[in-house]
Scaffold this motif. Structure first.
Motif, mmCIF file in Angstrom:
data_model
loop_
_atom_site.group_PDB
_atom_site.id
_atom_site.type_symbol
_atom_site.label_atom_id
_atom_site.label_comp_id
_atom_site.label_asym_id
_atom_site.label_seq_id
_atom_site.Cartn_x
_atom_site.Cartn_y
_atom_site.Cartn_z
ATOM 1 N N UNK A 95 -99.951 -48.059 -39.265
ATOM 2 C CA UNK A 95 -99.533 -48.829 -37.860
ATOM 3 C C UNK A 95 -98.139 -47.827 -37.638
ATOM 4 N N UNK A 96 -96.598 -48.197 -37.066
ATOM 5 C CA UNK A 96 -95.523 -47.191 -36.175
ATOM 6 C C UNK A 96 -94.763 -46.413 -38.069
ATOM 7 N N UNK A 97 -95.117 -47.693 -38.955
ATOM 8 C CA UNK A 97 -94.118 -46.530 -40.400
ATOM 9 C C UNK A 97 -94.940 -45.566 -40.353
ATOM 10 N N UNK A 98 -96.465 -45.107 -40.304
ATOM 11 C CA UNK A 98 -96.963 -44.165 -40.936
ATOM 12 C C UNK A 98 -96.755 -43.123 -39.380
ATOM 13 N N UNK A 99 -96.833 -43.422 -38.542
ATOM 14 C CA UNK A 99 -96.778 -42.665 -37.510
ATOM 15 C C UNK A 99 -95.414 -41.447 -37.429
ATOM 16 N N UNK A 100 -94.613 -42.814 -37.378
ATOM 17 C CA UNK A 100 -93.085 -42.558 -38.217
ATOM 18 C C UNK A 100 -92.853 -40.830 -38.952
ATOM 19 N N UNK A 101 -94.032 -41.489 -39.778
ATOM 20 C CA UNK A 101 -93.331 -40.637 -41.518
ATOM 21 C C UNK A 101 -94.201 -39.333 -40.564
ATOM 22 N N UNK A 102 -95.721 -39.255 -40.150
ATOM 23 C CA UNK A 102 -96.314 -38.309 -40.370
ATOM 24 C C UNK A 102 -95.217 -36.893 -38.484
ATOM 25 N N UNK A 103 -95.113 -37.931 -37.657
ATOM 26 C CA UNK A 103 -94.830 -36.763 -36.835
ATOM 27 C C UNK A 103 -93.109 -36.509 -36.954
ATOM 28 N N UNK A 104 -92.452 -36.932 -37.342
ATOM 29 C CA UNK A 104 -91.032 -36.888 -38.039
ATOM 30 C C UNK A 104 -90.252 -37.966 -36.318
ATOM 31 N N UNK A 105 -90.469 -38.342 -35.231
ATOM 32 C CA UNK A 105 -89.889 -39.183 -34.251
ATOM 33 C C UNK A 105 -89.741 -40.472 -34.750
ATOM 34 N N UNK A 106 -88.645 -40.681 -33.863
ATOM 35 C CA UNK A 106 -87.915 -42.112 -34.485
ATOM 36 C C UNK A 106 -88.414 -43.001 -33.493
ATOM 37 N N UNK A 107 -88.977 -44.484 -33.553
ATOM 38 C CA UNK A 107 -89.208 -45.216 -33.330
ATOM 39 C C UNK A 107 -88.871 -46.329 -32.462
ATOM 40 N N UNK A 108 -88.212 -47.542 -31.985
ATOM 41 C CA UNK A 108 -87.268 -48.683 -31.696
ATOM 42 C C UNK A 108 -89.194 -49.731 -31.163
ATOM 43 N N UNK A 109 -89.095 -50.473 -31.998
ATOM 44 C CA UNK A 109 -89.895 -51.141 -32.167
ATOM 45 C C UNK A 109 -89.454 -52.807 -31.679
#
Length: 736
Positions: A95-109
């Motif tokens: 999900x979003x956590x995995x994506x944030x760890x991979x690409x290093x981009x912050x996310x507001x969910x």
């Protein structure tokens, strides 16, 4: 459930306040490099400024993602979360956590309460069971390396996704990432130091526990480190080694070691298992040494050394070789005095003693005869010669006497005045002992076949050499071999004597048996010729011939009887048939029976046997002994009186036969009771030398003995027959 505060500062705080927060956050994050404290500071600051709940997941070195820290804005929530953490790690990517760890981009969910945004069944809930309205996922990175993920959870409706909040949160996340990177590097450095210290401690423990000496020297051959075993071998404290040169550690003994170590340093070729002998301090020590180059990269930085002391093994090897040579030399001669002289020469010549003495038990079983005294120099040799005047008497405190009487060795590692007092027998002897200058001594018994033959003594005059237990064990081994060689020499001497006596006995027996046989044959031939020719023979001549024949037959019977008696004694079949016998009456009857022979020999019998003495003996055997003693008296002291007396002494019956002949030569008393031993003089070849031997064996078969003494007055010999007493018959009583 605890409720959140009713109001919260707007997420779009004033820039000045945000800058102050970020500045304070940088300061707080920089205050400590402790990993756990840094994690806790990050989540506390995030909650204080923005979030209701902050979760910090960290990426471990092996790639796993685990929950590192969490915090809430409400203390009650914090306590509740500490009791049940919201997400026990590690957790699966997704999900979003995995994506944030991979690409290093912050996310507001924004969380509508619909589909799960994590690998868990639902998004992180607040402690009161509610779901957050928004999550802000902030990757923490330093360069390309992902350090973790900071999750900010907002539960208030007015939480807004504004650019200022995002900018401030991302700036904070950047600062937190730097702090985490520094804390991780600090933790890794501390772990590296801990591992290094552990390796160093293991290496120190290894060196300290090593059973061999180990040392490291630098390029200038100064000691860097030496383990306790090496320090003990050098006889210096461990702490005294670092920084010292070989010369400072070993003194003059360092020269050959330094040559080898410099050669190893120069060539890079190790020297393996080199044998070195150190004779310093008056003690020879042997070592097996290995030197090897120590290389760091391509540079030789020093020389390593391992040292094993092999003194015990070398000494044992030398002693085994010495004992092998000693055994060969000791067995070379069958003269016992030569054997003892050889033992002394081996000890003094082999540098095992500065002087050596050998004392042998005298024939009387009490006195000592010093048969050997050898020193390494002429002056000490003269002193030993002077010491011959002081043999230790029985019962003295001398260690030689003690060893002789107990059969146990004695070690005097250090001879002090008390020892000299024990050794000396008089003030003059004390001065002589001082002049001999012994500093250490050993005394060992010479034992063979369970008998102590004498004492072997060795002394060191060197104050630096003190005998130890291993030296005593070695000397006992040599003494055992020496005693065996001496005993063999004695046995050979006795066997030679026995063979000579046997040969002489055979010659005598042949002669003795041939003489009556020849006479018997002549008499019978004469009688046979007269009968064959039918010549009348006068009765007187016939009687004379028959009487002569009877005497020769009796003589033959007597000789054969003696030989049979010896055979019985040798096989242990000398039987005695005991009864109570009055020895006084037996003596009177025997004198009466032999009266004619005594008169013919001119030996007047004098009898002192007026009181009955009852002995429990074999009557015929006792008569045999007394007849032999009377026959010897008539043979060796013709024309002299013979005294016989019967008495009781010390619980035994005594029968004494005393003659007035030439007596027994000095030193011959024990020998005359041996087989085939005969007196000297005109009667020497007229005897088989068995009479006294048989008589003594008969006495001992009764539990008594037969001995000889020199009379206190006048010439002659006094033979004493001791026999066991019997029961005295009760005196008769008269009837009333």
């Amino acid at each position: 459930m605890s409720e959140p505060p009713s109001s919260r500062p707007p997420s779009s705080a004033a820039p000045a306040r945000t800058d102050a927060f970020l500045s304070e956050a940088s300061r707080l994050l920089a205050e400590s490099l402790d990993w756990e404290q840094t994690l806790a500071t990050v989540v506390r600051l995030a909650v204080r400024e923005w979030a209701d709940v902050a979760l910090l997941d960290v990426v471990e070195d092996d790639g796993r993602v685990c929950l590192g820290a969490f915090a809430t804005r409400v203390p009650a929530w914090q306590r509740e979360l500490e009791q049940r953490p919201p997400r026990p790690g590690p957790w699966s990517r997704g999900a979003a956590w995995d994506a944030a760890l991979k690409d290093g981009v912050a996310r507001w969910v924004t969380v509508p309460g619909g589909p799960a945004l994590t690998a868990h069944a639902e998004p992180p809930r607040t402690p009161d069971g509610g779901t957050p309205h928004a999550l802000y996922l902030l990757p923490l990175r330093k360069g390309p390396r992902s350090l973790g993920l900071l999750t900010l959870s907002f539960t208030e409706p007015h939480a807004q996704d504004t650019a200022r909040v995002r900018e401030a949160a991302e700036d904070f996340a950047h600062r937190a990432a730097l702090a985490l990177a520094n804390a991780r590097e600090h933790r890794e450095a501390l772990e590296g130091l801990r591992q290094r210290d552990l390796r160093l401690a293991s290496m120190r423990a290894f060196l300290d526990a090593a059973p061999v000496g180990m040392a490291l020297f630098d390029q200038d051959l100064r000691c860097v480190r030496a383990n306790p075993k090496q320090a003990a071998l050098n006889r210096l404290p461990t702490e005294a080694h670092p920084g010292r040169t070989l010369l400072e550690l070993l003194g003059p003994r360092a020269a050959p070691v330094e040559v080898m170590m410099r050669e190893v340093m120069h060539t890079g070729v190790p020297v393996v298992d080199q044998l070195l002998t150190d004779a310093g301090d008056g003690e020879r020590r042997h070592f097996r040494v290995t030197h090897f180059p120590v290389v760091a990269g391509d540079t030789r930085v020093g020389v390593g050394t391992t040292v094993t002391e092999v003194t015990e093994q070398k000494v044992e090897e030398e002693r085994l070789r010495f004992l092998a040579e000693a055994t060969a030399r000791l067995s070379h001669s069958l003269d016992w005095r030569t054997t003892l002289r050889t033992a002394a020469q081996l000890l003094v010549g082999g540098k095992l003693a500065d002087y050596c003495t050998v004392d042998v038990l005298a024939d009387d079983g009490r006195g000592l005869e010093r048969v050997e005294a050898l020193a390494s120099d002429a002056a000490t040799q003269q002193l030993l010669h002077d010491a011959l005047r002081f043999p230790p008497p029985p019962g003295s405190r001398s260690p030689i006497r003690h060893v002789l009487e107990t059969g146990r060795p004695m070690l005097a590692a250090h001879i002090d005045p008390a020892w000299r007092d024990a050794l000396s027998l008089s003030p003059e002897h004390r001065k002589l002992m001082e002049a001999l200058g012994g500093h250490s001594a050993m005394f060992v018994p010479l034992v063979a076949r369970g008998r102590c033959l004498g004492v072997l003594s060795v002394v060191s005059q060197d104050p630096n050499r003190r005998y130890q237990d291993r030296d005593l064990d070695f000397l006992e081994d040599l003494a055992s071999r020496t005693a065996l060689a001496v005993d063999n020499a004695w046995l050979y001497r006795e066997a030679s004597r026995a063979v000579a006596a046997r040969d002489e006995f055979v010659a005598i027996a042949t002669h003795e048996l041939r003489t009556p046989l020849s006479a018997l044959q002549l008499q019978l031939a004469s009688l046979l010729r007269a009968v064959d020719k039918g010549l009348p023979m006068p009765p007187e001549r016939l009687h004379q011939g028959l009487a002569s024949t009877q005497r020769q037959a009796e003589r033959l019977s007597h000789l054969v009887t003696h030989l049979f008696e010896v055979a019985r004694i040798s096989t242990g079949r000398l039987d005695v048939e005991r009864e109570d016998v009055d020895l006084s009456a037996l003596v009177h009857r025997l004198v009466a029976r032999m009266e004619e022979a005594l008169v013919a020999a001119g030996c007047a019998p004098v009898t002192h046997a007026n009181t009955p003495v009852i002995a429990h003996v074999d009557r015929l055997r006792v008569e045999q002994v007394l007849m032999n003693l009377l026959s010897n008296a008539m043979k060796y002291a013709p024309g002299q009186p013979v005294e016989l007396s019967v008495d009781v002494e010390a619980g035994a019956a005594l029968v004494v036969v005393r003659d007035w002949g030439p007596g027994i030569p000095a030193g011959a008393a024990p020998r005359i009771f041996e087989r085939f031993e005969r007196a000297t003089g005109e009667h020497a070849r007229a005897s088989l030398g068995l009479g006294l031997y048989i008589s003594r064996q008969i006495a001992r078969a009764h539990g008594g003995d037969l001995t000889v003494e020199t009379p206190s007055l006048g010439p002659g010999a006094r033979f004493v027959l001791r026999l066991p007493l019997g029961e005295v018959p009760p005196a008769p009583t008269s009837s009333p």
